[in-house]
Design an enzyme around this catalytic site. Structure first.
Site, PDB file in Angstrom:
ATOM      1  N   HIS A 149       0.827  -1.221   0.000  1.00  0.00           N
ATOM      2  CA  HIS A 149       0.000   0.000   0.000  1.00  0.00           C
ATOM      3  C   HIS A 149       0.859   1.269   0.000  1.00  0.00           C
ATOM      4  O   HIS A 149       0.497   2.281   0.605  1.00  0.00           O
ATOM      5  CB  HIS A 149      -0.951   0.042   1.203  1.00  0.00           C
ATOM      6  CG  HIS A 149      -1.978  -1.054   1.219  1.00  0.00           C
ATOM      7  ND1 HIS A 149      -3.237  -0.904   0.726  1.00  0.00           N
ATOM      8  CD2 HIS A 149      -1.910  -2.340   1.655  1.00  0.00           C
ATOM      9  CE1 HIS A 149      -3.917  -2.039   0.869  1.00  0.00           C
ATOM     10  NE2 HIS A 149      -3.124  -2.930   1.429  1.00  0.00           N
TER      11      HIS A 149
ATOM     12  N   HIS B 189      -3.861   1.239  12.321  1.00  0.00           N
ATOM     13  CA  HIS B 189      -3.621   0.018  13.106  1.00  0.00           C
ATOM     14  C   HIS B 189      -4.963  -0.591  13.493  1.00  0.00           C
ATOM     15  O   HIS B 189      -5.810   0.088  14.087  1.00  0.00           O
ATOM     16  CB  HIS B 189      -2.801   0.379  14.350  1.00  0.00           C
ATOM     17  CG  HIS B 189      -2.635  -0.751  15.317  1.00  0.00           C
ATOM     18  ND1 HIS B 189      -2.514  -2.062  14.915  1.00  0.00           N
ATOM     19  CD2 HIS B 189      -2.562  -0.768  16.677  1.00  0.00           C
ATOM     20  CE1 HIS B 189      -2.379  -2.824  15.988  1.00  0.00           C
ATOM     21  NE2 HIS B 189      -2.417  -2.068  17.061  1.00  0.00           N
TER      22      HIS B 189
ATOM     23  N   ASN C 190     -10.353  -2.780   2.534  1.00  0.00           N
ATOM     24  CA  ASN C 190     -10.043  -2.797   1.105  1.00  0.00           C
ATOM     25  C   ASN C 190     -11.311  -2.576   0.292  1.00  0.00           C
ATOM     26  O   ASN C 190     -12.408  -2.583   0.845  1.00  0.00           O
ATOM     27  CB  ASN C 190      -9.454  -4.159   0.712  1.00  0.00           C
ATOM     28  CG  ASN C 190      -7.970  -4.273   1.034  1.00  0.00           C
ATOM     29  OD1 ASN C 190      -7.300  -3.273   1.300  1.00  0.00           O
ATOM     30  ND2 ASN C 190      -7.454  -5.480   1.008  1.00  0.00           N
TER      31      ASN C 190
HETATM   32 FE1  HDE Z   1      -2.468  -4.685   5.541  1.00  0.00          FE
HETATM   33  N1  HDE Z   1      -0.649  -3.864   5.986  1.00  0.00           N
HETATM   34  N2  HDE Z   1      -1.794  -6.484   6.142  1.00  0.00           N
HETATM   35  N3  HDE Z   1      -4.209  -5.566   4.975  1.00  0.00           N
HETATM   36  N4  HDE Z   1      -3.137  -2.946   4.898  1.00  0.00           N
HETATM   37  C1  HDE Z   1      -0.309  -2.582   5.810  1.00  0.00           C
HETATM   38  O1  HDE Z   1       0.807  -1.297   7.408  1.00  0.00           O
HETATM   39  C2  HDE Z   1      -0.644  -6.706   6.820  1.00  0.00           C
HETATM   40  C3  HDE Z   1      -4.551  -6.867   5.104  1.00  0.00           C
HETATM   41  C4  HDE Z   1      -4.392  -2.649   4.459  1.00  0.00           C
HETATM   42  O2  HDE Z   1      -3.158   3.576   4.055  1.00  0.00           O
HETATM   43  C5  HDE Z   1       1.020  -2.252   6.408  1.00  0.00           C
HETATM   44  O3  HDE Z   1       1.225   0.854   7.852  1.00  0.00           O
HETATM   45  C6  HDE Z   1      -0.541  -8.085   7.203  1.00  0.00           C
HETATM   46  C7  HDE Z   1      -5.946  -7.066   4.870  1.00  0.00           C
HETATM   47  C8  HDE Z   1      -4.478  -1.267   4.076  1.00  0.00           C
HETATM   48  O4  HDE Z   1      -1.547   3.388   5.521  1.00  0.00           O
HETATM   49  C9  HDE Z   1       1.447  -3.576   7.058  1.00  0.00           C
HETATM   50  C10 HDE Z   1      -1.664  -8.684   6.713  1.00  0.00           C
HETATM   51  C11 HDE Z   1      -6.439  -5.833   4.568  1.00  0.00           C
HETATM   52  C12 HDE Z   1      -3.212  -0.743   4.314  1.00  0.00           C
HETATM   53  C13 HDE Z   1       0.307  -4.487   6.697  1.00  0.00           C
HETATM   54  C14 HDE Z   1      -2.454  -7.679   6.058  1.00  0.00           C
HETATM   55  C15 HDE Z   1      -5.349  -4.915   4.630  1.00  0.00           C
HETATM   56  C16 HDE Z   1      -2.400  -1.804   4.830  1.00  0.00           C
HETATM   57  C17 HDE Z   1       1.996  -1.614   5.483  1.00  0.00           C
HETATM   58  C18 HDE Z   1      -2.055 -10.149   6.824  1.00  0.00           C
HETATM   59  C19 HDE Z   1      -7.878  -5.457   4.189  1.00  0.00           C
HETATM   60  C20 HDE Z   1      -2.743   0.674   4.042  1.00  0.00           C
HETATM   61  C21 HDE Z   1       2.184  -0.207   5.981  1.00  0.00           C
HETATM   62  C22 HDE Z   1      -2.127 -10.594   8.174  1.00  0.00           C
HETATM   63  C23 HDE Z   1      -8.826  -5.735   5.239  1.00  0.00           C
HETATM   64  C24 HDE Z   1      -2.955   1.557   5.210  1.00  0.00           C
HETATM   65  C25 HDE Z   1       1.369  -0.112   7.157  1.00  0.00           C
HETATM   66  C26 HDE Z   1      -2.515   2.959   4.903  1.00  0.00           C
HETATM   67  C27 HDE Z   1      -1.066  -1.654   5.214  1.00  0.00           C
HETATM   68  C28 HDE Z   1       0.295  -5.761   7.087  1.00  0.00           C
HETATM   69  C29 HDE Z   1      -3.674  -7.977   5.397  1.00  0.00           C
HETATM   70  C30 HDE Z   1      -5.522  -3.528   4.341  1.00  0.00           C
HETATM   71  C31 HDE Z   1       2.807  -4.112   6.657  1.00  0.00           C
HETATM   72  C32 HDE Z   1       0.604  -8.718   7.969  1.00  0.00           C
HETATM   73  C33 HDE Z   1      -6.732  -8.385   4.984  1.00  0.00           C
HETATM   74  C34 HDE Z   1      -5.694  -0.532   3.536  1.00  0.00           C
HETATM   75  O5  HDE Z   1       1.548  -3.466   8.437  1.00  0.00           O
END
Ligand code: HDE
Length: 775
Positions: free
Chosen positions: A153, A417, A225
């Site tokens: 993202h 978060h 999402n």
């Molecule tokens: Fe994320 N995801 N994600 N994700 N995600 C990040 O956090 C992660 C997942 C989503 O505009 C990171 O600050 C793991 C699902 C959005 O700043 C990170 C897993 C969904 C955004 C991270 C998921 C999301 C992130 C990268 C599996 C939809 C952008 C930078 C367990 C429900 C937020 C950050 C923004 C961002 C980890 C799965 C949505 C690395 C480990 C499911 C919208 O922490």
């Protein structure tokens, strides 16, 4: 069989919302009213100053200004984060207050500087002196301007807004920000998943939809999402799916795409990814705008009401403008012509007063031991619950009404978060969600340089903070006292534990069934195809056609035959016809299906096409103008477009004044179809002086065409992409010569009538009849 009856709380929620929603719409809350006024101001400005996107709040002088003056204010549509202290106290300072103060250039310590253009040297020919503290400060800071981009993202755009509760969620949750007419400031960041920070907006990908609610009870983040399901069922697989989808590690290509071997290698082997992948291959993977995307919390959450009852809940965002997408060719052209298309669209819409809005809604399910609804495991994030089985109940309205003042400070530094929860909303045991609870704080430590990122202005809560977290890099809090520990007597015992009556967040006392520690999934997670088929069966024929083309394109870009064959085996388990069509495109045999499951009932709510009409707010209308014609009447049309809440872009054979004060925003040379939702032709468009007729025309075109070949291309592309076209006067001839005729091509003598019909067509988003879908 799992219970399908809603709990008391769920039923109560189901009966109330529509009424409350209407009331809210009829009697806008204060923030919404302010929004309406701002929208009117923006529209008035647009009439005189034709397009959004001016770089500054004041037009520049031709000469370099030399008289010292205070920094310019931000533009009218921009504001920074609310001005609260690092610990959440409102400072009363105007949020438009700038980081820059005073008219003179200073060091970071406030010492005024006489010269920043020459380093301090031993004589005009040097050498440069180590003593030059200003040079060193300037270069050192520059050297450290970049921070690591988000690992996923990374590419995004953000905006400020307000959320107003309808009060209809009372039956389900005690969360205060959902109370009737309660206004809560929000910050939203939209994003793509795969690309780097500088990648194009319109790539085929999932979009992030992350919302930070600055509530009185602490910050609540809904990090969702635009697709309701996810690739994996367990968070431990996240690095795998992301490594597969990111560019190949050897050549670091391709950028921001899933059309490559490693992605399809993974999803064809790890078949739980098939459902999400099918959504990505559908039109949902290429949204028209962030404003026209749905949002989903994806996981099931657990809510608590005032009676102490819990329900399982899925969150949905419903865009007021409807769900609309690009067509693939537009998306690809935009990647080159305007890689910032979505970012620009969001900012321009807000600046021009077409404030994007979404209704927040919930699907509510009984909270019982099984956590299954209508046979669907609510803890499996690869599954959705069709809206026909559990309607989405509206509980509040989000309106984005202010652009950011500084991209880095706000959009880049915002840190979401999933663990930012408020009383009344808690998590479930979904193993994907559980892993996320760890990841989001952890990632900020590197990205934002230490543990104090919640003190960065955009991340500061608006609720009073009294934690016992101390010190660390970039500490902004100037903590008093000597006892950041509990229990203590030296600081008078403060801070104290809060009771439920004090609004404490209480982890819900959910029973965890006695079990053995294992690394395995429940059997219900084994079904990887039935919901992919549900999605496929719910599509209209034109959407299916797009899906077939998307798979054929993506797999066609893979190098390895085995990977294509393996993915076809997965498609066979979704639908024979889908598999056969893609196989044909790839020149491969279509395999037989290998799994059996009951035939799912289609869910019409999953389709984007058909039925309703939608507002055309903020849509872009190109108007091709003949400077030798009646430019006065064109200006009237332009004003009517603004009056109808849309943005007109005047296209002339040259820039500047086209006559009668009508200013061109685009020329035949700078306009391209993909930036318009509809195009009007207001007169003849003979080749402009910069037209290279022989080169601009395709081979075989007349040497002296009546119309500038670039205008012909503009119209033909719009036609191909099923956009509405309109013309009056000599413009009708231009349209006719371009070969664009039939559905969605409006001609007439009266510009007002043509515009009205074109606007009506925009309500359907595209002229769907132009697609000859046969899938
Ligand atoms: Fe994320 N995801 N994600 N994700 N995600 C990040 O956090 C992660 C997942 C989503 O505009 C990171 O600050 C793991 C699902 C959005 O700043 C990170 C897993 C969904 C955004 C991270 C998921 C999301 C992130 C990268 C599996 C939809 C952008 C930078 C367990 C429900 C937020 C950050 C923004 C961002 C980890 C799965 C949505 C690395 C480990 C499911 C919208 O922490």
């Amino acid at each position: 069989m799992p219970p399908t009856k809603p709990t008391k709380a769920a039923k109560k929620a189901a009966t109330k919302p529509a009424k409350a929603a209407k009331k809210t719409a009829a009697k806008p809350a204060k923030a919404a009213k302010k929004g309406v006024k701002k929208a009117a101001d923006a529209a008035a400005a647009l009439l005189e100053q034709p397009v959004p996107g001016a770089p500054g709040s004041e037009p520049p002088a031709l000469e370099e200004p030399t008289t010292p003056r205070e920094p310019l204010p931000p533009k009218a549509d921009q504001t920074g984060p609310a001005v609260v202290t690092a610990t959440g106290t409102d400072t009363g300072v105007d949020p438009t207050a700038r980081a820059q103060q005073g008219p003179f250039l200073t060091t970071s310590q406030g010492a005024r500087l006489r010269d920043t253009d020459h380093s301090l040297k031993a004589g005009p020919r040097g050498p440069t002196l180590l003593q030059d503290h200003h040079l060193r400060e300037k270069i050192t800071h520059f050297d450290h301007e970049r921070i690591p981009e988000r690992v996923v993202h990374a590419r995004g755009a953000g905006a400020h807004g307000v959320f107003v509760g309808y009060g209809t969620a009372d039956a389900v949750t005690v969360a205060g920000f959902l109370a009737k007419d309660k206004e809560t400031p929000v910050f939203v960041r939209f994003s793509t998943v795969l690309g780097s920070r500088g990648s194009a907006d319109t790539v085929r990908d999932t979009r992030g939809f992350a919302t930070k609610f600055y509530t009185d009870e602490g910050t609540f983040d809904l990090v969702g999402n635009n697709i309701p399901v996810f690739f994996i069922q367990d968070g431990i697989k996240f690095p795998d799916v992301v490594h597969a989808a990111k560019p190949h590690p050897d050549r670091e290509i391709p950028q921001a795409q899933s059309a490559h071997d490693t992605f399809w290698d993974f999803v064809s082997l790890h078949t739980e990814a098939q459902h999400h992948t099918l959504w990505n291959m559908s039109d949902r993977g290429i949204p028209r705008s962030y404003r026209t995307m749905e949002g989903f919390g994806v996981h099931t959450f657990r809510c608590l009401n005032a009676e102490g009852e819990t329900s399982l809940v899925k969150f949905h965002w419903k865009p007021r403008l409807g769900v609309h997408s690009l067509v693939w060719e537009e998306a690809q052209l935009l990647g080159g012509l305007d890689p910032d298309f979505h970012r620009r669209d969001l900012a321009d819409a807000i600046e021009s007063g077409a404030f994007p809005s979404w209704e927040l809604g919930v699907q509510v399910f009984p909270d019982d031991e099984e956590q299954v609804f209508a046979g669907i495991d609510l803890l499996d994030p690869t599954k959705l619950v069709p809206e026909e089985l559990a309607p989405v109940q509206p509980i509040g309205l989000l309106t984005l009404n202010r652009n950011v003042t500084n991209f880095f400070a706000e959009t880049e530094q915002v840190a979401f978060h999933l663990g930012n929860l408020v009383p009344g909303i808690d998590v479930t045991d979904d193993p994907l969600l559980q892993a996320r609870l760890f990841s989001y704080v952890d990632t900020q430590l590197t990205r934002l340089g230490g543990p104090n990122f919640s003190q960065i202005p955009i991340n500061r809560p608006h609720a009073p903070v009294n934690d016992m977290l101390r010190d660390g890099f970039h500490q902004h809090g100037d903590h008093v006292g000597v006892a950041p520990y509990r229990p203590n007597s030296l600081d008078g015992g403060c801070p104290f534990h809060a009771g439920v009556e004090d609004g404490a967040f209480v982890d819900l006392a959910v029973t965890v069934p006695a079990a053995t520690k294992v690394r395995e999934n429940p059997a219900s997670y084994d079904d990887h195809f039935s919901q992919a088929r549900l999605f496929w069966k719910s599509m209209s024929s034109v959407e299916r056609e797009h899906i077939v083309l998307a798979y054929t394109f993506e797999l066609g870009k893979c190098y390895e035959q085995a990977i294509k064959e393996r993915q076809l085996m997965a498609l066979a388990n979704i639908d024979d016809e889908l598999c056969a069509q893609v196989a044909q495109g790839l020149g491969l045999p279509a395999p037989e299906r290998t799994v059996e499951y009951p035939e799912p009932d289609p869910s019409p709510a999953l389709s984007q096409v058909g039925g309703e009409t939608w507002p055309s707010d903020g849509r872009i209308i190109g108007i091709v103008v003949d400077p030798s014609g009646d430019t006065g009447s064109v200006d009237e049309v332009r004003r009517s477009v603004v009056g109808a809440g849309m943005v007109p872009l005047v296209i002339g054979p040259h820039g500047g004044d086209l006559g009668g004060g009508l200013i061109a925003q685009r020329t035949f040379g700078t306009a391209r179809s993909v930036e318009f939702d509809a195009v009007l032709v207001a007169g003849a468009a003979p080749p402009a002086s910069d037209a290279l007729v022989a080169r601009d025309s395709k081979a075989g075109a007349p040497a002296t065409p009546a119309t500038d070949p670039r205008v012909t291309l503009l119209l033909q592309e719009c036609f191909r992409h099923a956009k509405a076209l309109g013309a009056w006067g000599d413009g009708q001839q231009v349209l006719e010569e371009s070969g664009c005729a039939g559905a969605g091509v409006v001609t007439g003598d009266q510009p007002a009538g043509v515009l009205a019909e074109v606007q009506e067509l925009l309500g359907l988003h595209r002229v769907w009849e132009r697609f000859a879908a046969e899938v």
